[in-house]
Every structure is written in C-alpha cells, then in structure tokens.
Motif scaffolding. Structure first.
Motif, mmCIF file in Angstrom:
data_model
loop_
_atom_site.group_PDB
_atom_site.id
_atom_site.type_symbol
_atom_site.label_atom_id
_atom_site.label_comp_id
_atom_site.label_asym_id
_atom_site.label_seq_id
_atom_site.Cartn_x
_atom_site.Cartn_y
_atom_site.Cartn_z
ATOM 1 N N PRO B 371 0.829 -1.205 0.000
ATOM 2 C CA PRO B 371 0.000 0.000 0.000
ATOM 3 C C PRO B 371 0.867 1.261 0.000
ATOM 4 C CG PRO B 371 -0.733 -1.525 1.672
ATOM 5 C CD PRO B 371 0.541 -2.083 1.132
ATOM 6 N N THR B 372 0.334 2.299 -0.588
ATOM 7 C CA THR B 372 1.119 3.519 -0.725
ATOM 8 C C THR B 372 1.191 4.257 0.609
ATOM 9 O OG1 THR B 372 0.035 3.631 -2.835
ATOM 10 C CG2 THR B 372 1.389 5.499 -2.239
ATOM 11 N N ALA B 373 2.378 4.730 0.921
ATOM 12 C CA ALA B 373 2.521 5.547 2.121
ATOM 13 C C ALA B 373 2.126 6.981 1.771
ATOM 14 C CB ALA B 373 3.958 5.485 2.615
ATOM 15 N N TRP B 374 1.599 7.706 2.747
ATOM 16 C CA TRP B 374 1.142 9.071 2.458
ATOM 17 C C TRP B 374 2.213 9.983 1.879
ATOM 18 C CZ3 TRP B 374 -3.423 10.344 1.323
ATOM 19 C CH2 TRP B 374 -4.501 9.644 1.865
ATOM 20 N N PRO B 375 3.419 9.948 2.457
ATOM 21 C CA PRO B 375 4.412 10.893 1.927
ATOM 22 C C PRO B 375 4.701 10.668 0.443
ATOM 23 C CG PRO B 375 5.173 9.908 3.958
ATOM 24 C CD PRO B 375 3.947 9.169 3.565
ATOM 25 N N SER B 376 4.494 9.450 -0.025
ATOM 26 C CA SER B 376 4.870 9.213 -1.418
ATOM 27 C C SER B 376 3.939 9.939 -2.377
ATOM 28 C CB SER B 376 4.926 7.723 -1.719
ATOM 29 O OG SER B 376 3.649 7.193 -1.752
ATOM 30 N N PHE B 377 2.748 10.289 -1.930
ATOM 31 C CA PHE B 377 1.881 11.104 -2.781
ATOM 32 C C PHE B 377 2.521 12.468 -3.019
ATOM 33 C CE2 PHE B 377 -1.455 8.127 -1.641
ATOM 34 C CZ PHE B 377 -2.093 7.998 -2.856
ATOM 35 N N PHE B 378 3.030 13.042 -1.957
ATOM 36 C CA PHE B 378 3.664 14.343 -2.102
ATOM 37 C C PHE B 378 4.978 14.214 -2.864
ATOM 38 C CE2 PHE B 378 6.471 17.749 -0.760
ATOM 39 C CZ PHE B 378 5.691 18.840 -1.116
ATOM 40 N N PHE B 379 5.686 13.144 -2.566
ATOM 41 C CA PHE B 379 6.974 12.902 -3.205
ATOM 42 C C PHE B 379 6.806 12.797 -4.723
ATOM 43 C CE2 PHE B 379 10.577 10.043 -4.256
ATOM 44 C CZ PHE B 379 11.585 10.819 -3.722
ATOM 45 N N ASP B 380 5.756 12.097 -5.144
ATOM 46 C CA ASP B 380 5.574 11.839 -6.566
ATOM 47 C C ASP B 380 4.800 12.931 -7.296
ATOM 48 O OD1 ASP B 380 7.007 9.585 -6.615
ATOM 49 O OD2 ASP B 380 5.326 8.205 -6.764
ATOM 50 N N CYS B 503 6.118 31.079 -8.163
ATOM 51 C CA CYS B 503 7.128 30.477 -7.285
ATOM 52 C C CYS B 503 6.861 28.992 -7.113
ATOM 53 C CB CYS B 503 7.121 31.151 -5.925
ATOM 54 S SG CYS B 503 7.924 32.740 -5.980
ATOM 55 N N SER B 504 5.589 28.661 -6.909
ATOM 56 C CA SER B 504 5.304 27.247 -6.676
ATOM 57 C C SER B 504 5.558 26.433 -7.939
ATOM 58 C CB SER B 504 3.870 27.057 -6.192
ATOM 59 O OG SER B 504 2.977 27.496 -7.176
ATOM 60 N N LEU B 505 5.342 27.062 -9.104
ATOM 61 C CA LEU B 505 5.677 26.354 -10.349
ATOM 62 C C LEU B 505 7.177 26.075 -10.429
ATOM 63 C CD1 LEU B 505 3.547 27.989 -13.188
ATOM 64 C CD2 LEU B 505 3.418 25.677 -12.328
ATOM 65 N N VAL B 506 7.950 27.099 -10.069
ATOM 66 C CA VAL B 506 9.404 26.925 -10.109
ATOM 67 C C VAL B 506 9.837 25.847 -9.123
ATOM 68 C CG1 VAL B 506 11.600 28.069 -9.658
ATOM 69 C CG2 VAL B 506 9.804 29.273 -10.897
ATOM 70 N N MET B 507 9.233 25.916 -7.923
ATOM 71 C CA MET B 507 9.533 24.904 -6.905
ATOM 72 C C MET B 507 9.206 23.507 -7.425
ATOM 73 S SD MET B 507 10.863 25.872 -4.139
ATOM 74 C CE MET B 507 10.431 24.517 -3.053
ATOM 75 N N PHE B 508 8.094 23.428 -8.139
ATOM 76 C CA PHE B 508 7.652 22.151 -8.679
ATOM 77 C C PHE B 508 8.709 21.579 -9.628
ATOM 78 C CE2 PHE B 508 5.293 19.888 -12.083
ATOM 79 C CZ PHE B 508 4.845 18.825 -11.344
ATOM 80 N N VAL B 509 9.213 22.447 -10.484
ATOM 81 C CA VAL B 509 10.228 21.977 -11.429
ATOM 82 C C VAL B 509 11.468 21.502 -10.676
ATOM 83 C CG1 VAL B 509 11.765 22.678 -13.289
ATOM 84 C CG2 VAL B 509 9.399 23.427 -13.294
ATOM 85 N N TYR B 510 11.860 22.277 -9.664
ATOM 86 C CA TYR B 510 13.033 21.876 -8.880
ATOM 87 C C TYR B 510 12.811 20.524 -8.212
ATOM 88 C CZ TYR B 510 16.139 25.817 -9.325
ATOM 89 O OH TYR B 510 17.019 26.713 -9.817
ATOM 90 N N HIS B 511 11.629 20.413 -7.615
ATOM 91 C CA HIS B 511 11.322 19.171 -6.910
ATOM 92 C C HIS B 511 11.372 17.987 -7.881
ATOM 93 C CE1 HIS B 511 9.301 16.446 -4.093
ATOM 94 N NE2 HIS B 511 8.619 16.036 -5.149
ATOM 95 N N CYS B 512 10.718 18.155 -9.035
ATOM 96 C CA CYS B 512 10.660 17.057 -10.004
ATOM 97 C C CYS B 512 12.056 16.649 -10.443
ATOM 98 C CB CYS B 512 9.859 17.469 -11.231
ATOM 99 S SG CYS B 512 8.134 17.660 -10.880
ATOM 100 N N THR B 513 12.885 17.638 -10.733
ATOM 101 C CA THR B 513 14.234 17.326 -11.191
ATOM 102 C C THR B 513 15.023 16.634 -10.093
ATOM 103 O OG1 THR B 513 14.026 19.399 -12.363
ATOM 104 C CG2 THR B 513 16.157 18.326 -12.431
#
Lengths: 484, 768
Positions: B371-380, B503-513
């Motif tokens: 089963p998926t752990a909650w943090p992995s939703f945010f992680f992914d 800013c959140s878009l930029v953060m998103f790109v950083y996170h994804c990379t």
C-alpha cells in the motif's frame, strides 16, 4: 647464380630455379641463437655470420623450419642491419624444408654477411602441471624438436641460449654431439633463468645432411606473468570523410592460456594475496593496451555494457603511444576468458594522404600487438566512405583472405565499400600498417547531404499534399448543413 | 496563456489593469498557434531530457529486473523474426519446465520497439536494439505530454492543455516508470492510456464512429502492452453508465460506445495472452453489461416513440425488471458453471489489502505491491496533489459529459493509488489534468487585465436610483459597488497571487528534477558510490558476476537464485534459471525458497533433482547494500512454508526472543540454512581476527568457521555482493559428500584409516 629480382618472379619458376641454386657457396662462421621463453609466443632470434666461399655466391638459403620443426607464425630477416621486406617462402623440393632466399649481396669469395632471423613460434610452451590452485606457482614447459638451428650450410660454431622469465627448474638431456673432444666442461651451463648450450663446432648443414640428428629439448621453468592468448581479434576501422575521423574498434576475446584453475575462485584469497610478497602468476588483473598517439575519446565495453574499470593515459611524449589500462570485470584465472571491445578515434589526416588527384591512400595498423600474446584469428575490417572506388589493398605480410563487400550505415544510400582482411595466428610482429588505396571524387562527398535534403523535401511535400486533401466522405457543405 | 481579450460590451472602452499591446486578431491566432507548437515541442524535449539522467550518469543500460526480460524478448523478436517470437518457447526459464513465452506475455512493448527497430534499419539507421529499448520510454513520455495536451484541450482550453502537458512531462509519479532504460510495459502504456482516453472523449463528444474506432485500435494496442488495460475496460463503460444514469443518453454515446466496445473487444482478443478473457472473466463483464444496457436503452427509446405514453410506463417497468433479472441470472449461472471466471486473487488484493499477505505471499512479497505511504503522494506529485481536488471541483461546476469522465477517473484512481504503490502511475495523469485545470483557472483569473466595470453609461451627473430608492451620484455608487462586488481591481492583488503561483511552479520543477535525479535514475544493476576522495565511483558487482557466469560456466549450466534475479541472469549471462520474475509457478519458487531455507543435507537432493550447477546469492553485508537476500529471506521462508508447512516454519528462524538476528544468538535453523551459510561463508576471515560486522544489519557475525560440504564457493564479486557457489556432484565412489569433503581436507583420516586408504586407491584407479 644470381636472382636479381626475386620478388617479381612467380613462385613456380622460383621453385624450379631453386633445385640447381643450391650450391655450396656459403658457410656459416657462427650462429648464435637466443630463445625467449614465456607466454604463448616464443621469440627465437638467430644471428648468423655467413661467409661466401665462392665468387658470385648468389642468394643465401635460409630455412625457417626443418621437416620436424614447427613453422613460425611470423618472421623477420635483416641482412647487415637492413630489414628486408616481404619475401615469399618456398618449399625446398629436395628436403621438404620451408626456406627463404636472402639476397646477401655478396660478390666475391670470403666476404661476410650478418643475417639476423627473428622467428615467432606459437604455443611452444605448455603449462605443467596443467591444473593448479589459485595461489600456486605457475610452471610452463617448453618443448622443441629442433635444438640446433636449421641451416643449409656448414657451420663452424654454434651457441644456443634459452632465457626464461624466472628460474629454470629442470631441462631434458642436452645434445652432446659436435662438442670439441678436448672439452671437459659440461655441454650446458644453467644459471638461474638462463640455459646456455654449446658452443658446438663444425655442425653440418642440417637440412642437407642425410641422417642429421636433431635432438629434442624440454625446459621446465617458472613464470611471473599470466599466459595470455587472444582467441579472436576483430578490428573495425571506419573512415569518416566529413568529420576527418578514423574510428578504430577492437573486439577481443582474451583467454588465459596458462594452467587451468583447480576448483574455483576465492575472492578472499585473491584479496589477501595482495599482501604477500609475490602475487600469483596465473592471475591477470589488468592489461595495458597501447593505442596510437593522438587517439581521442576512447571507450571500453562488452556484451553487457560499459566497463568502468579502465583508465586512459594519453601519450606523454611525442612518438609514444597512448595507453589504455584495461581491467577486466573479474580477474582472469587459468582457463577463463573475457570478451570485450575497445575503441578510439584518430585524426584522419595523420593516417590518410592524397596521392594525386582523387586517389587516396589510407594506412591502418593491422592489429595492436601485445608482447607474448598469440592471436588465433585476427581480422581487420575497413569501411571506406560512401562513393569510394577502385579499392586496392597492400599487406606487408601474407594474409589468409581479402574480401570486399558493401556496408550500409547511417544516412547511406548506395552503401560503403568494406574490406575484410583475415589472418590466422598473428602476433606482435603483425603490428604493421595495411595500405589501402582508393579514389574518392569530390562529388561523392556531396552524395549524403543531397540524399538527406531530398528525403526531407519529399517528406514535407507529402505532408503538404496530405494536409490539403479533403478526405471526408461527404462534401464540406453537406457536413455543415447536417450539423446545423 | 494567450487568452484573447474579450471586447467590452458594445465596443465600449474596457478598463485594463495593465496595458496590453494592440495586435490584430489574425496575428494573435497565428502567433498563438506557433507558440503552442513551440511550447509543446519544448515540453516534449524537457520530458525526454529529464529522463536521461541515468544515461548521462551511467550509460545506455536496461534497468532493474523485468525490463531485462522485455529486452531479451525484443532481441529474439528482431533477431529471429516475428513468428519465432510469437511461438517462442524458452527452455532456459523455469527449468525443467520451460516457459511458453509467446502466449504468456503482453507483446505490445516488444512489437513496438521491434517495429521502430525495423523501420530505422530499413532507412539505414543501424541503431542497436538496446538503444531502441533504452530510449523507448523517454520517447513515449514525449508523446504522452502531447496526448495529455489533447486530452486536456477537450476538457478545458489550449492553455490548460499546455500546462497539463508540462506537468505530465516532468511529474515524478510518471518519471518513476519511464526513465531511459526502464524498458517496461508502463513505458508505452501511459501514452496509450491517455491517447485512448482522448480519442474516447472525442468520440463521445462528436458521436463519431471514426474516433471511437481509433480509440478502440489504441485500446487494442494498450491491451497488447499492459495488464493495466483493465482500467480502461472498466473506466469507459463506467463513464457511459453514469451518463445513462444521469439521463444523458444520446445517439452520440450510443454510436461511440457500441463501436468502441465491439472493435476494442475484438482487437483485445487478438492478443494470445488475453484470448477469450474479455468474454469469460468478471473483470470484463462491466463493459459487456453496459454494452447490453445501451442496446436496451436505445430499444426503449424506439419503443417510446411508437407506443402511447400510458402503456409505455407499464411496459418499461416490466421490461426493466425482466431484463435485469435475466441478465443477472445468466451472469450467476455462467459464473457458477465456470464459464465466467470469478475474480482473481490479484483482483481481491485490490479491495482488501490484507488479502494478499494471507493468501498470496508471492504478490505481497513484491515491494511495489505494498500500500502507498502518504508521503509518497507528495513525493511523486508535489503541489499537484493539493490542486487535484480543486480541479475535480471545477469539473463539478461545469459538469459536461467529459467532465464526468475526469470525476470518475479521479475517484477510481485515488482508491487504487492508495492500495498499491505501483498504481500511483494510474492516478498521475488525472492529477496532472485536473491540477492543470485548477492552476490554469487561477492564473487566468488573476492574469486577466480586465478590471470589473461598473455600469457607467449614464451621464456623470445623472442620478441613479438604487433598489432602496435612494438617490446617489455615480461616483458614490461605484464606491459602494466596488465594496460589495467581488473582483480583482488592482495590479497589486494580481501580483500578490501570481507571484506565489509562479514560485510554486518553479519549486515544482526543482522538486521534479531533484526526485528524478536522486530517486528514479538508478539502473539498480550498477550502484553509484564515492571514492575516498569524493570522486564518483561505480559498484559493478552484479555485472561482474553475471559476466563471469556468461563466459566461464558451461553453456547449459543451471543457476538457482531467488526469483528477483532470474531475468537478469537470463539477460546478462544467458544461462538457464530455475525461477524468474514472471511469478509463473508458485511451487517452483517455493522450491528455491526451501533450498535456501533448509540445511545442506535436505537441500542437496533437491538441488540434484533440479540439475542445479550453481547457486547465486546476493550479500550486502560487506558494503552495506540493504537489498540483499538475507533481508528477503523471510519471504523465501514464508513462501516455502505455504507449500511445505511441516518442514519449514517461520518462527524457527527467529531467536527465542523473536528477533531476526544473524549474530551469535541466531537460531540453529537459521545458522544451518543454506542462505546463512552461503552469505557468511569465510566472511569473518576477511576481518583478520577482528569483529566481523555485517554492515546492513549492524550485527557481529560469529567467528566459527562455516563448513560447506555439498557446495563450494565458485565466485565472489569484488565487494562480495554477488556470491556464486557450485553444487558438487555425487562422490565418485559413493561416499557421502560430508565424508569426502572431510577426507579431502584430511581431517578424518585417523578415524578409519584402512577404509579411507582403500577409497583413495579406488579413486585413483578410476581416474586412470
């Protein structure tokens, strides 16, 4: 009699001439032979001081092997320090020995010529014992049927020297004929890693004398290096005219031809062997592979991907080759093999020149020789640029086959000429350039851009047409009214 | 976000919060078309580029486990031709059973790369099949971005589509399964999923048989490519069913669904592995049922037109009851008589997460089935997971037919993603689409330069009478309206919202990379590490051992290892394996588990019966590689316990205090197990008398030498990760192997001298 242009004569007429051209016109003042033991290649160097005993003595007959001896996989001759080019070998019809005719260029009686013959023999040493444990010492046994150098002339003095990489453990009985009767000393001298035989006096011409007795000899010796052989070596060379690049790629199956490993490999013993004074001789950890000076972007991989355990050392000084330090994925123990591919790029300008008009001449080294390593099957595959014509190949040594074919690769339309040159049993002495001449007109270099341009234009044209075709079943007005 | 500015009512001047340049309408249309194309190209390029970390850092290599099989199958396809592949029987897998590969796989992936390979070769591009396989997933990820754009354009507008495409291109939830080298079914399946959905929406919107046929063809491709096709099989009927329930039945839906179902089902039945499943298993019954329902509804529609109203009511009632009863009865009858297979265990495990643990330990043992752990939703998914519900809410606001699709998709996939880590992949597209809708709505609202205008067409001095009959000057009225009417008036408000959004878009790109680079780009056959001086180094133990197997064992050698490594051994070493990752025979897997879990005397007959020549274990104790076999050992015990409950009992492998330990306090069963012996054989010697610490479990391994009688060490890789042991053949003179080993070591010579000497002589004579 004299054969002025031996090379140009066909072999058949040569053989007929030979029968009478075997007069006693020479004698050998001295032959000193030195045999380098170790590895899968044995190097035999014979220095012959020949004396003409007649005016116009003609060519010197040099046997490469007698009836019983092993034929060398490669050989070189130099007369008075001048290295001779390729000379055809022929079979002496009388004795069955393989001989070459050396133009010694002597005109009068009592002149001297120094002839140096270097022969390379494959697999002359066999491991004994054949199976050893991982940490045990590695011994090889050299065996030869012919101890005395084969010669077609009477020899006044002969000395034979065997040199092993380490200690010589034992040897069989050495010949005791042709020794001076007054000599009281032993017919051999064994000192650590070298064994000296002789001097023998007044040895008759071995291949001419009926009943000449060659004596076999075996030498059992210790080694410090693994015995390596290459089962197959394929060298691909591809000429890129646009990039001015010559890409070379060697596909190698390396084999440890030393004694086979008893049982299996223990990593622990291997890792702790490093702390011992001598590292087990049979284990190969790394080979250094010289590649031509100026080589760039080298790579090293095998059937399952890139091998990260290697280093590239560019040539430190002009004239020196660059070095690839290749570490196999696992240490190579006796009987193990390892298949891999190395490649590098060269500047085409240093390997190809224009010899008048459209004619180009390309030099490609046939292989990279590793000292003491026999290549069972060597192959050079040269791919010329698309549009090259009139391909001719000149090899400095005899090869088994030269094949021509057509190869198609990136953006090719008519394909590139490809030449495959094969040779069985090659050694470091075959590290020589193969010369390939071909014509490459200027318009041939435009073929590729033209094809690419045409292809893209066709694509756009088709797209343009399809985009403008109305492929609906009903006409536009009907569709419009229907939806309304 | 090139939304055309709406002209003010009746050509009146519109008040703008910031000036916009005057551009003619044609220029605007052309420019935005060019911009869309460029942006989409750039998005695809970014999607491909961000998946190349592994290739740039390591090399063009196939990752992990399953891709190795797909790669091997692709090689068979391109080297030996399609028919050979279709009828491929692989005698080297599941020794001695073999495996009918052609009929037990989804061939879509291999056929896709085979077609690409052949087309390229036809055009004289001699690309290696390995590179085709490695680059397939990134290439299809580029296409997925495009499909997502098309899909979202159907839901909202083009600018939302671009945003969704950008999200889809770089979201880690999708990258996790589609980096270069991750040559798995999912690599192409997500593109097919999105494109099938797009075509379906298109078909449902227009009622075009052309689009629904296309949709069915892509569905057929999807069936050939991935077992997850069942999701589409149920998603589309469910959409139709909900539409019918909401009274939105129309001829468009009828045409679209009928052609989709018929052609799609026929297409799916062409895949040998699927065969008659679409008409015989419960998973597919929903699609069939909805197909029947649509026919009934359409039929009722015709009847209604022909029959007077009053009779129709009673007719309808009888008809509905009758049809329902008959359909249910037939379904039950067919199910009980065995014509329709009931739900499979794998399916149950989707509803009850505890089911697999009890009934199918094999499925439960796979980490991606947890089963998926909650943090992995945010992680992914990062911020998308917060925007996702907002997007779904926006769908409710408009609630066109296609918006219902998003809602159903969202609900279903949220559930599945929570059940299995692996199904995170299924939720990702809908999260991207609905998050894009929410985000785009936000952006559009706050970027729109039009300031809400108050009705100002009356004269400046005229008097307005409001609802209460009070007289007011326009200015005062405007003030009041402004105070009460919600709207965005100034530039500051816009910036205050837009800045954090950007800013959140930029953060998103950083996170994804960051996630892609650190979590999902490891080939897992090659481990990255660092030298003492900080320079990057590579731990290549797996390949070193596999290469050794390939070059220096007999070609027909049989290798026994835990099933995780089956595909890799077949792919890297080209050797026969007992079990592999296809989870094909539970008993066989349990047999290997038993070999590992029992002592030498019990294991030896099993090893000999299966002609095993080499045993391979993964041991991470020396360098701290935690994914090793000792950590998987309990699953081996559990799975073999399922088959031989009398011989293998899980509690025996724990210490009396119930701990899973490898040190001196380990239970005797554990210490005698082949797994323990193989992992720690001569391990303490490496420490030269010091404490032998297993770095994974942080336990001290006892110094007592481990004796192996029936097997011997054959190869150990540089960092001891892979250890290969050779199984000894029976003794030449019929002694037991422990005795002959002892004799060879000379330890038991004194015990019965005469017998042993005799034995030795006999052995000698036999050799001669």
């Amino acid at each position: 009699m004299r054969l002025p242009t031996l090379l140009s004569l066909p072999l058949l007429s040569l053989a007929t001439l030979v029968v009478e051209a075997f007069p006693k016109s020479y004698q050998n003042d001295a032959i000193s032979r030195s045999v380098e033991l170790g590895g899968s290649v044995t190097t035999v160097t014979s220095t012959i001081t020949a004396r003409s005993i007649a005016d116009q003595p003609g060519d010197y007959v040099l046997p490469l092997a007698g009836k019983t001896g092993k034929v060398p996989i490669a050989w070189e001759v130099s007369v008075n320090r001048n290295k001779l080019g390729q000379i055809a070998t022929s079979i002496d019809p009388e004795t069955g020995a393989q001989v070459v005719y050396i133009p010694a260029n002597l005109t009068q009686k009592d002149q001297l010529a120094s002839i140096i013959l270097t022969e390379y023999l494959a697999y002359q040493s066999k491991p004994l014992p054949e199976i050893i444990g991982q940490d045990e010492a590695q011994y090889l046994q050299f065996s030869s049927e012919t101890t005395f150098p084969e010669t077609a002339y009477h020899t006044k003095k002969m000395t034979i020297k065997y040199r092993a990489p380490r200690k010589i453990v034992s040897h069989s009985k050495t010949p005791n004929s042709y020794l001076p009767s007054e000599s009281t000393s032993k017919p051999y001298k064994l000192a650590g890693s070298s064994l000296n035989l002789g001097p023998f006096h007044n040895v008759p011409a071995s291949i001419k004398t009926v009943g000449f007795k060659q004596s076999p000899l075996t030498i059992h010796y210790d080694t410090s290096e693994p015995v390596l052989a290459i089962k197959t070596l394929q060298r691909f060379a591809e000429v890129g005219m646009w990039g001015g690049n010559l890409n070379m790629e060697d596909k190698i199956t390396l084999f440890n031809a030393g004694p086979k490993l008893r049982g299996f490999f223990s990593r622990l013993d291997f890792q702790s062997a490093r702390f011992r004074p001598t590292f087990p001789a049979q284990i190969l950890r790394e080979i250094t592979y010289p590649i031509p000076e100026g080589a760039s972007s080298p790579y090293y991989y095998d059937s399952i991907g890139n091998i990260s355990t290697s280093h590239f050392r560019p040539s430190s000084r002009a004239g020196l080759p660059a070095i690839l330090e290749i570490q196999p994925r696992f240490p190579l123990l006796g009987g193990w093999s390892f298949e891999f591919t190395v490649g590098w790029d060269l500047n085409l300008g240093s390997w190809m020149k224009t010899v008048g008009g459209d004619k180009k001449m390309l030099a490609v080294p046939f292989m990279t020789g590793l000292k003491g390593v026999v290549v069972d099957e060597a192959e050079l595959i040269v791919t010329l640029p698309e549009g090259a014509k009139n391909v001719e190949v000149v090899a400095p040594f005899p090869v088994a086959a030269v094949e021509h074919s057509v190869h198609k690769t990136y953006l090719d339309s008519t394909g590139r000429p490809r030449i495959t040159i094969k040779k069985a049993l090659a050694s470091e002495s075959n590290e020589q350039n193969i010369y390939i001449t071909y014509t490459y007109p200027f318009y041939a270099s435009l073929q590729k851009p033209a094809v690419v341009t045409l292809a893209s234009l066709t694509f756009f044209a088709i797209y343009w047409i399809v985009k403008r075709l109305d492929m609906r079943i009903a006409s536009a007005s009907v569709v419009k009214t229907k939806t309304e | 976000m090139s939304t055309p500015i709406p002209p003010g009512p009746a050509g009146r001047e519109v008040k703008l919060a910031y000036p916009i340049p005057k551009i003619s309408k044609t220029t605007l249309i052309n420019t935005s078309a060019l911009l869309r194309f460029t942006i989409l190209t750039v998005i695809s390029a970014a999607a491909i580029a961000s998946r190349l970390f592994a290739v740039v850092r390591h090399e063009s290599i196939i990752h992990e486990f399953d891709p190795w099989f797909n790669y091997r199958a692709s090689k068979v396809l391109v080297n030996e031709g399609f028919y050979e592949f279709w009828n491929w029987f692989d005698p080297t897998a599941w020794y001695p059973l073999g495996r009918v590969v052609g009929g037990t796989i989804y061939p879509g992936l291999m056929v896709t790369s085979g077609i690409i390979y052949n087309v390229l070769h036809y055009l004289n591009f001699p690309v290696d099949i390995r590179n085709v396989c490695v680059m397939l997933a990134p290439a299809f990820a580029g296409l997925t971005a495009w499909a997502t754009y098309l899909f979202t354009c159907e839901m909202a507008d083009e600018s939302t589509g671009l945003l969704a495409a950008a999200f889809m291109g770089i979201v880690p939830g999708y990258i996790s399964r589609s980096v270069a080298g991750s040559y798995d079914n999912e690599a192409i399946a997500i593109f097919l999923l999105m494109f099938t959905f797009y075509l379906w929406i298109r078909a449902a919107k227009t009622g075009s048989a052309f689009y629904s046929t296309l949709s069915a063809i892509f569905y057929g491709w999807m069936v050939a490519a991935w077992g997850g096709y069942v999701f589409i099989t149920n998603m589309v009927p469910l959409h139709v069913f909900v539409l019918v329930l909401m009274g939105r039945f129309s001829n468009r839906i009828y045409t679209a669904y009928s052609s989709w179902y018929v052609i799609g089902t026929l297409a799916s039945m062409q895949v040998p592995f699927v065969g008659f499943l679409p008409v015989r298993t419960s998973e597919h019954m929903a699609a069939l049922g909805v197909f029947g329902l649509l026919q009934l509804v359409a039929f009722v529609g015709i009847v209604r037109r022909l029959v007077p109203d009053k009779q129709f009511q009673s007719l309808l009632k009888t008809f509905v009851v009758l049809a329902f009863t008959v359909a249910l009865a037939v379904l039950v009858l067919l199910t009980t008589s065995g014509w329709i297979a009931p739900w499979t265990g794998r399916f149950y495990s989707l509803w009850d997460t505890g089911y697999a643990k009890i009934h199918i330990p094999i499925i439960a043992s796979v980490s991606e089935h947890q089963p998926t752990a909650w943090p992995s939703f945010f992680f992914d998914l990062e911020m998308l997971i917060f925007l996702f519900p907002a997007g779904v809410f926006l769908c409710f606001r408009e609630l066109r037919d296609e918006h219902l699709f998003i809602i159903i998709y969202a609900v279903l996939s949220s559930y599945f993603a929570g059940v299995m880590v692996r199904l995170m992949l299924v939720i990702t597209p809908v999260v991207c689409v609905s998050a894009a809708m929410a985000f785009s709505t936000l952006l559009k609202t706050y970027m729109d330069p039009v300031v809400p205008s108050i009705d100002m067409d009356t004269d400046r001095d005229s008097v307005i009478i409001d609802e209460k009959g009070e007289k007011k000057t326009p200015r005062a009225y405007a003030e009041k309206v402004k105070a009460s009417k919600p709207g965005i008036y100034g530039l500051d408000t816009r910036l205050a919202v837009l800045t954090p959004l950007v800013c959140s878009l930029v953060m998103f790109v950083y996170h994804c990379t960051w996630v892609t680079s650190n979590a999902y780009s490891s080939p897992s056959v090659v481990l990255a590490s660092r030298n003492a001086d900080g320079s990057p180094a590579v731990i290549d133990d797996f390949r070193s051992a596999y290469k050794w197997l390939r070059e220096n064992t007999e070609e027909d050698a049989v290798i026994a290892s835990w099933w995780d490594y089956g595909y890799q051994i077949a792919g890297f070493s080209n050797r026969t394996t007992l079990v592999d990752n296809s989870e094909y025979g539970v008993t066989h897997i349990a047999t290997v588990g038993k070999i590992m879990a029992t002592d030498e005397a019990t294991a030896y007959p099993i090893l000999r019966k299966h002609d095993v020549d080499y045993l391979l274990v993964i041991f991470g104790g020396l360098i701290g590689y935690s994914g090793d076999d000792i950590n998987k050992f309990l699953w081996m015990v559990r799975i073999s316990q399922g088959i031989w409950p009398d011989e293998i009992q899980e509690p025996n492998y724990f210490t009396p205090r119930g701990e899973y330990k490898m040190d001196a306090s380990a239970s005797p069963t554990m210490k005698n197990s082949l797994m323990y012996k193989m992992s720690y054989y001569r391990f303490p010697d490496l420490f030269g008398g010091g404490q032998a610490v297993d770095r994974v479990r942080q336990q001290v391994i006892p110094n007592t030498p481990i004796e192996l009688n029936v097997i011997e060490e054959a190869f150990t890789s540089e960092n001891w990760i892979v250890r290969i042991f050779a199984v000894k053949k029976e003794d030449d003179i019929g002694r037991g192997l422990p005795e002959s080993t002892a004799f060879a070591k000379g330890t038991k010579l004194k015990k019965s001298k005469s017998a042993k000497v005799g034995g030795a002589k006999k052995k000698g004579s036999q050799k001669a």
